[in-house]
Design a protein around this motif. Structure first.
Motif, PDB file in Angstrom:
ATOM      1  N   GLY A 155      13.233  28.911  24.395  1.00 39.97           N
ATOM      2  CA  GLY A 155      13.773  28.191  25.457  1.00 39.97           C
ATOM      3  C   GLY A 155      12.672  26.801  25.457  1.00 39.97           C
ATOM      4  N   THR A 156      12.405  26.358  24.135  1.00 33.35           N
ATOM      5  CA  THR A 156      11.427  25.280  24.007  1.00 33.35           C
ATOM      6  C   THR A 156      12.272  24.087  23.354  1.00 33.35           C
ATOM      7  OG1 THR A 156      11.060  25.904  21.368  1.00 33.35           O
ATOM      8  CG2 THR A 156       9.642  26.805  23.210  1.00 33.35           C
ATOM      9  N   GLU A 157      13.644  24.137  23.468  1.00 33.49           N
ATOM     10  CA  GLU A 157      14.260  23.101  23.080  1.00 33.49           C
ATOM     11  C   GLU A 157      14.254  21.830  24.024  1.00 33.49           C
ATOM     12  OE1 GLU A 157      18.726  22.229  21.359  1.00 33.49           O
ATOM     13  OE2 GLU A 157      18.399  23.882  22.325  1.00 33.49           O
ATOM     14  N   LEU A 158      14.098  20.690  23.793  1.00 33.89           N
ATOM     15  CA  LEU A 158      14.086  19.675  24.550  1.00 33.89           C
ATOM     16  C   LEU A 158      15.127  18.660  24.042  1.00 33.89           C
ATOM     17  CD1 LEU A 158      13.149  18.178  26.982  1.00 33.89           C
ATOM     18  CD2 LEU A 158      11.247  17.135  25.676  1.00 33.89           C
ATOM     19  N   ILE A 159      15.959  18.270  24.814  1.00 33.85           N
ATOM     20  CA  ILE A 159      17.093  17.309  24.275  1.00 33.85           C
ATOM     21  C   ILE A 159      17.128  16.105  24.942  1.00 33.85           C
ATOM     22  CG2 ILE A 159      19.555  17.146  23.903  1.00 33.85           C
ATOM     23  CD1 ILE A 159      19.817  19.910  24.160  1.00 33.85           C
ATOM     24  N   CYS A 160      16.728  14.845  24.358  1.00 30.99           N
ATOM     25  CA  CYS A 160      16.484  13.669  24.680  1.00 30.99           C
ATOM     26  C   CYS A 160      17.766  12.912  24.141  1.00 30.99           C
ATOM     27  CB  CYS A 160      15.340  13.115  24.393  1.00 30.99           C
ATOM     28  SG  CYS A 160      15.018  11.428  24.805  1.00 30.99           S
ATOM     29  N   ASP A 195      15.927  20.752  29.221  1.00 31.05           N
ATOM     30  CA  ASP A 195      15.612  22.034  28.588  1.00 31.05           C
ATOM     31  C   ASP A 195      15.895  23.067  29.431  1.00 31.05           C
ATOM     32  OD1 ASP A 195      13.815  21.640  30.965  1.00 31.05           O
ATOM     33  OD2 ASP A 195      12.158  20.952  30.090  1.00 31.05           O
ATOM     34  N   VAL A 196      15.496  24.198  29.223  1.00 30.59           N
ATOM     35  CA  VAL A 196      15.722  25.488  29.755  1.00 30.59           C
ATOM     36  C   VAL A 196      15.417  25.271  31.400  1.00 30.59           C
ATOM     37  CG1 VAL A 196      15.353  26.963  28.042  1.00 30.59           C
ATOM     38  CG2 VAL A 196      13.413  26.418  29.391  1.00 30.59           C
ATOM     39  N   ARG A 197      14.640  24.479  31.907  1.00 28.97           N
ATOM     40  CA  ARG A 197      14.447  24.513  33.264  1.00 28.97           C
ATOM     41  C   ARG A 197      15.159  23.658  34.082  1.00 28.97           C
ATOM     42  NH1 ARG A 197       9.350  23.117  31.216  1.00 28.97           N
ATOM     43  NH2 ARG A 197       9.690  21.000  31.734  1.00 28.97           N
ATOM     44  N   GLY A 198      15.811  22.666  33.387  1.00 31.64           N
ATOM     45  CA  GLY A 198      16.655  21.809  33.799  1.00 31.64           C
ATOM     46  C   GLY A 198      17.094  20.515  33.243  1.00 31.64           C
ATOM     47  N   VAL A 199      17.617  19.409  34.039  1.00 34.68           N
ATOM     48  CA  VAL A 199      17.937  18.322  33.350  1.00 34.68           C
ATOM     49  C   VAL A 199      17.710  17.057  34.073  1.00 34.68           C
ATOM     50  CG1 VAL A 199      20.312  18.310  34.760  1.00 34.68           C
ATOM     51  CG2 VAL A 199      20.129  17.042  32.567  1.00 34.68           C
ATOM     52  N   ARG A 200      17.122  15.857  33.594  1.00 38.66           N
ATOM     53  CA  ARG A 200      16.762  14.974  33.931  1.00 38.66           C
ATOM     54  C   ARG A 200      17.612  13.765  33.626  1.00 38.66           C
ATOM     55  NH1 ARG A 200      13.579  18.323  32.796  1.00 38.66           N
ATOM     56  NH2 ARG A 200      13.359  18.004  30.567  1.00 38.66           N
ATOM     57  N   ILE A 239      21.596   3.573  35.133  1.00 39.93           N
ATOM     58  CA  ILE A 239      21.319   2.074  35.451  1.00 39.93           C
ATOM     59  C   ILE A 239      20.561   2.052  36.480  1.00 39.93           C
ATOM     60  CG2 ILE A 239      22.298  -0.212  35.455  1.00 39.93           C
ATOM     61  CD1 ILE A 239      24.746   0.897  33.616  1.00 39.93           C
ATOM     62  N   ILE A 240      20.927   2.689  37.536  1.00 40.01           N
ATOM     63  CA  ILE A 240      20.188   2.567  38.781  1.00 40.01           C
ATOM     64  C   ILE A 240      20.084   3.915  39.456  1.00 40.01           C
ATOM     65  CG2 ILE A 240      20.097   1.558  41.251  1.00 40.01           C
ATOM     66  CD1 ILE A 240      21.766  -0.746  40.289  1.00 40.01           C
ATOM     67  N   GLY A 241      18.900   4.461  39.403  1.00 38.23           N
ATOM     68  CA  GLY A 241      18.747   5.810  40.126  1.00 38.23           C
ATOM     69  C   GLY A 241      18.393   6.634  39.012  1.00 38.23           C
ATOM     70  N   SER A 242      17.522   7.730  39.145  1.00 38.98           N
ATOM     71  CA  SER A 242      17.265   8.879  38.374  1.00 38.98           C
ATOM     72  C   SER A 242      17.394   9.985  39.130  1.00 38.98           C
ATOM     73  CB  SER A 242      15.759   8.665  38.039  1.00 38.98           C
ATOM     74  OG  SER A 242      15.850   7.499  37.189  1.00 38.98           O
ATOM     75  N   TYR A 243      17.681  11.050  38.457  1.00 37.52           N
ATOM     76  CA  TYR A 243      17.709  12.639  39.090  1.00 37.52           C
ATOM     77  C   TYR A 243      17.083  13.465  38.406  1.00 37.52           C
ATOM     78  CZ  TYR A 243      21.262   9.571  41.425  1.00 37.52           C
ATOM     79  OH  TYR A 243      22.026   8.863  41.950  1.00 37.52           O
ATOM     80  N   GLU A 244      16.452  14.601  38.943  1.00 40.11           N
ATOM     81  CA  GLU A 244      16.129  15.515  38.344  1.00 40.11           C
ATOM     82  C   GLU A 244      16.561  16.827  38.933  1.00 40.11           C
ATOM     83  OE1 GLU A 244      11.745  17.691  36.936  1.00 40.11           O
ATOM     84  OE2 GLU A 244      11.601  15.752  37.488  1.00 40.11           O
ATOM     85  N   LEU A 245      17.432  17.715  38.211  1.00 44.15           N
ATOM     86  CA  LEU A 245      18.087  18.905  38.559  1.00 44.15           C
ATOM     87  C   LEU A 245      17.603  19.942  38.014  1.00 44.15           C
ATOM     88  CD1 LEU A 245      21.660  17.157  38.831  1.00 44.15           C
ATOM     89  CD2 LEU A 245      19.797  17.522  40.747  1.00 44.15           C
ATOM     90  N   PRO A 246      17.607  21.124  38.620  1.00 47.09           N
ATOM     91  CA  PRO A 246      17.401  22.460  38.014  1.00 47.09           C
ATOM     92  C   PRO A 246      18.722  23.063  37.646  1.00 47.09           C
ATOM     93  CG  PRO A 246      16.994  22.680  40.273  1.00 47.09           C
ATOM     94  CD  PRO A 246      17.164  21.258  40.079  1.00 47.09           C
ATOM     95  N   LEU A 281      24.109  20.206  25.941  1.00 43.57           N
ATOM     96  CA  LEU A 281      23.567  20.410  27.362  1.00 43.57           C
ATOM     97  C   LEU A 281      24.596  21.616  27.861  1.00 43.57           C
ATOM     98  CD1 LEU A 281      24.074  16.747  28.996  1.00 43.57           C
ATOM     99  CD2 LEU A 281      22.119  18.097  28.710  1.00 43.57           C
ATOM    100  N   ARG A 282      25.614  21.765  27.330  1.00 37.99           N
ATOM    101  CA  ARG A 282      26.452  22.930  27.869  1.00 37.99           C
ATOM    102  C   ARG A 282      25.712  24.212  27.146  1.00 37.99           C
ATOM    103  NH1 ARG A 282      32.682  20.691  26.653  1.00 37.99           N
ATOM    104  NH2 ARG A 282      32.759  19.629  28.635  1.00 37.99           N
ATOM    105  N   ARG A 283      25.368  23.905  25.856  1.00 36.18           N
ATOM    106  CA  ARG A 283      24.464  25.270  25.356  1.00 36.18           C
ATOM    107  C   ARG A 283      23.151  25.461  26.111  1.00 36.18           C
ATOM    108  NH1 ARG A 283      23.720  23.214  20.779  1.00 36.18           N
ATOM    109  NH2 ARG A 283      21.601  22.576  21.136  1.00 36.18           N
ATOM    110  N   LEU A 284      22.499  24.616  26.770  1.00 35.02           N
ATOM    111  CA  LEU A 284      21.431  24.843  27.517  1.00 35.02           C
ATOM    112  C   LEU A 284      21.728  25.413  28.948  1.00 35.02           C
ATOM    113  CD1 LEU A 284      19.036  21.892  26.862  1.00 35.02           C
ATOM    114  CD2 LEU A 284      18.492  24.150  26.642  1.00 35.02           C
ATOM    115  N   HIS A 285      22.880  24.835  29.415  1.00 38.08           N
ATOM    116  CA  HIS A 285      23.451  25.285  30.659  1.00 38.08           C
ATOM    117  C   HIS A 285      23.708  26.865  30.435  1.00 38.08           C
ATOM    118  CE1 HIS A 285      26.460  25.567  34.053  1.00 38.08           C
ATOM    119  NE2 HIS A 285      25.412  25.545  34.752  1.00 38.08           N
ATOM    120  N   GLN A 286      24.481  27.245  29.352  1.00 39.58           N
ATOM    121  CA  GLN A 286      25.027  28.469  29.219  1.00 39.58           C
ATOM    122  C   GLN A 286      23.979  29.456  29.123  1.00 39.58           C
ATOM    123  OE1 GLN A 286      28.027  29.607  29.448  1.00 39.58           O
ATOM    124  NE2 GLN A 286      27.391  31.636  29.233  1.00 39.58           N
ATOM    125  N   ALA A 287      22.801  29.009  28.274  1.00 37.56           N
ATOM    126  CA  ALA A 287      21.683  29.893  28.011  1.00 37.56           C
ATOM    127  C   ALA A 287      20.807  30.255  29.477  1.00 37.56           C
ATOM    128  CB  ALA A 287      20.570  29.068  27.093  1.00 37.56           C
TER     129      ALA A 287
END
Length: 175
Positions: free
Chosen positions: A22-27, A96-101, A105-112, A158-164
């Protein structure tokens, strides 16, 4: 140690060890809109600077004259419009495995991942979206249809990380 994946290769080369631990980080960042925005910003500054240098009114014609301050203001307008165009280069999604950031354009979200039901990219949609369990859709402007295969690869990653995450939750629940 986290390995950062850039938009040029969102999921290519991900090792089995990274997937297992679970060390994969996708940017991911959009490609085409960034190119268009940077070219547009440069053109805006150049055009407004050219207009500013040609702002000289005839003295005594009754139409008014342009002073040095007017020329500086015109260049300032060009810079302001260029900065406005560069706002469209802001979108990014990191996951990453913890969530998605998600940074739009306007606004940022950090979601598990617990609040994400799925990753959608509907036919004809300009960009992808995260479907949340409370029936909201969060647009992911970083994954734009104009980027074609880059966006497809990003959605798959993203789908692969969500499925994991979903697999890990069901394994924990089975214990």
């Amino acid at each position: 140690m986290n390995e950062r994946r850039d938009a040029t290769q969102p999921s290519a080369g991900t090792s089995e060890h990274e997937r297992a631990t679970g060390t994969e980080l996708i940017c991911l960042r959009p490609r085409r809109i960034r190119l268009v925005c940077w070219v547009s910003a440069i053109l805006l500054v150049v055009v407004f600077s050219l207009i500013a240098t040609t702002l000289t009114g005839p003295t005594g014609s009754g139409y008014g004259t342009f002073q040095r301050g007017d020329q500086v203001a015109m260049i300032g307008l060009g810079i302001m419009f260029a900065l406005g165009a560069l706002l469209f280069t802001r979108p990014r999604v990191e996951a990453d495995v913890r969530g998605v950031r998600v940074r739009n354009i306007i606004g940022s979200y950090e979601l598990p991942w617990e609040v994400v039901r799925g990753v959608r990219f509907d036919r004809g949609a300009p960009w992808a979206a995260l479907e949340l369990y409370d029936d909201d859709l969060l647009p992911v402007v970083a994954l734009q249809a104009a980027d074609k295969q880059l966006a497809v690869d990003g959605v798959r990653a993203l789908r692969r990380l969500h499925q994991a995450h979903l697999t890990a939750v069901t394994e924990r629940a089975a214990r």
